[in-house]
Design an enzyme around this catalytic site. Structure first.
Site, PDB file in Angstrom:
ATOM      1  N   ASP A  24       0.833  -1.204   0.000  1.00 60.77           N
ATOM      2  CA  ASP A  24       0.000   0.000   0.000  1.00 60.77           C
ATOM      3  C   ASP A  24       0.869   1.255   0.000  1.00 60.77           C
ATOM      4  O   ASP A  24       0.600   2.198  -0.750  1.00 60.77           O
ATOM      5  CB  ASP A  24      -0.915  -0.015   1.230  1.00 60.77           C
ATOM      6  CG  ASP A  24      -1.633   1.299   1.426  1.00 60.77           C
ATOM      7  OD1 ASP A  24      -2.560   1.581   0.636  1.00 60.77           O
ATOM      8  OD2 ASP A  24      -1.268   2.045   2.355  1.00 60.77           O
ATOM      9  N   HIS A  25       1.915   1.283   0.820  1.00 64.76           N
ATOM     10  CA  HIS A  25       2.767   2.463   0.894  1.00 64.76           C
ATOM     11  C   HIS A  25       3.621   2.627  -0.354  1.00 64.76           C
ATOM     12  O   HIS A  25       4.151   3.710  -0.588  1.00 64.76           O
ATOM     13  CB  HIS A  25       3.649   2.398   2.132  1.00 64.76           C
ATOM     14  CG  HIS A  25       2.888   2.671   3.388  1.00 64.76           C
ATOM     15  ND1 HIS A  25       3.503   3.041   4.557  1.00 64.76           N
ATOM     16  CD2 HIS A  25       1.565   2.633   3.663  1.00 64.76           C
ATOM     17  CE1 HIS A  25       2.581   3.226   5.486  1.00 64.76           C
ATOM     18  NE2 HIS A  25       1.407   2.964   4.967  1.00 64.76           N
ATOM     19  N   ASP A  26       3.737   1.592  -1.155  1.00 66.79           N
ATOM     20  CA  ASP A  26       4.493   1.688  -2.397  1.00 66.79           C
ATOM     21  C   ASP A  26       3.651   2.282  -3.528  1.00 66.79           C
ATOM     22  O   ASP A  26       4.178   2.984  -4.382  1.00 66.79           O
ATOM     23  CB  ASP A  26       5.000   0.308  -2.812  1.00 66.79           C
ATOM     24  CG  ASP A  26       5.986   0.367  -3.959  1.00 66.79           C
ATOM     25  OD1 ASP A  26       6.522   1.458  -4.240  1.00 66.79           O
ATOM     26  OD2 ASP A  26       6.234  -0.673  -4.575  1.00 66.79           O
ATOM     27  N   THR A 103       3.721   6.745  -8.315  1.00 68.25           N
ATOM     28  CA  THR A 103       3.228   5.880  -9.383  1.00 68.25           C
ATOM     29  C   THR A 103       2.434   4.724  -8.787  1.00 68.25           C
ATOM     30  O   THR A 103       2.648   4.344  -7.641  1.00 68.25           O
ATOM     31  CB  THR A 103       4.387   5.288 -10.207  1.00 68.25           C
ATOM     32  OG1 THR A 103       5.136   4.415  -9.369  1.00 68.25           O
ATOM     33  CG2 THR A 103       5.279   6.369 -10.766  1.00 68.25           C
ATOM     34  N   PHE A 105       2.738   1.755  -9.629  1.00 62.10           N
ATOM     35  CA  PHE A 105       3.519   0.553  -9.901  1.00 62.10           C
ATOM     36  C   PHE A 105       4.143   0.035  -8.606  1.00 62.10           C
ATOM     37  O   PHE A 105       4.521   0.813  -7.742  1.00 62.10           O
ATOM     38  CB  PHE A 105       4.634   0.840 -10.909  1.00 62.10           C
ATOM     39  CG  PHE A 105       4.134   1.258 -12.253  1.00 62.10           C
ATOM     40  CD1 PHE A 105       3.606   0.327 -13.128  1.00 62.10           C
ATOM     41  CD2 PHE A 105       4.151   2.582 -12.630  1.00 62.10           C
ATOM     42  CE1 PHE A 105       3.131   0.699 -14.373  1.00 62.10           C
ATOM     43  CE2 PHE A 105       3.684   2.980 -13.863  1.00 62.10           C
ATOM     44  CZ  PHE A 105       3.168   2.036 -14.736  1.00 62.10           C
ATOM     45  N   ASP A 107       7.091  -0.695  -7.378  1.00 63.76           N
ATOM     46  CA  ASP A 107       8.472  -0.471  -7.785  1.00 63.76           C
ATOM     47  C   ASP A 107       9.399  -0.155  -6.616  1.00 63.76           C
ATOM     48  O   ASP A 107      10.539   0.249  -6.813  1.00 63.76           O
ATOM     49  CB  ASP A 107       8.541   0.657  -8.816  1.00 63.76           C
ATOM     50  CG  ASP A 107       7.955   1.964  -8.289  1.00 63.76           C
ATOM     51  OD1 ASP A 107       7.524   2.002  -7.120  1.00 63.76           O
ATOM     52  OD2 ASP A 107       7.923   2.942  -9.059  1.00 63.76           O
ATOM     53  N   SER A 109       9.381   2.305  -4.659  1.00 62.81           N
ATOM     54  CA  SER A 109       9.773   3.719  -4.644  1.00 62.81           C
ATOM     55  C   SER A 109       9.841   4.262  -3.225  1.00 62.81           C
ATOM     56  O   SER A 109      10.595   5.196  -2.962  1.00 62.81           O
ATOM     57  CB  SER A 109       8.800   4.548  -5.484  1.00 62.81           C
ATOM     58  OG  SER A 109       7.482   4.448  -4.980  1.00 62.81           O
TER      59      SER A 109
END
Length: 137
Positions: A24-26, A103, A105, A107, A109
């Protein structure tokens, strides 16, 4: 993989919750409304939409709630759960839509950074590896 029994295991239930929170935090970072000088809005009072900010949306506690008291014992005011609405993302009238600042995605981040500036802050200058905290053991 496992027996078809409705008996959640404490450790694995927590593990799945933590993985869900990590994902969720991504993929989601919804901006919220802020107060003066970028302060966090204090939406605890039940009348905060009128007295603090129109984007305060406190949740009133019913009289017979088994968990929350109907009145704040320290202030004597009705007890409300504070809630601040997220910033709207639409440019036209209609149903409210939310913005996402990252994003959608998966990923990592939130681990490696979303842009070059954030990536440089998360890495060491000497070897470019991710910063970390050394384990004393």
């Amino acid at each position: 993989m496992h027996n078809n029994v409705s008996a959640p295991h404490v450790r694995y239930t927590l593990m799945v919750m933590q993985w869900g929170q990590f994902i969720d935090h991504d993929i989601i970072f919804t901006p919220i409304n802020k107060g003066f000088q970028d302060s966090i809005l204090d939406c605890r009072r039940c009348d905060s939409p009128q007295t603090v900010h129109p984007e305060c949306f406190p949740i009133a506690i019913p009289q017979n709630d088994p968990f929350f008291p109907p009145v704040n014992i320290s202030s004597g005011q009705p007890f409300c759960i504070p809630l601040t609405r997220s910033m709207p993302g639409q440019l036209t009238l209609g149903y409210r839509e939310q913005m996402n600042q990252v994003t959608a995605f998966i990923d990592a981040s939130h681990t490696y950074g979303s842009d070059k500036c954030e990536q440089q802050q998360l890495r060491t200058k000497s070897d470019g590896m991710l910063r970390g905290t050394p384990n004393p053991l």
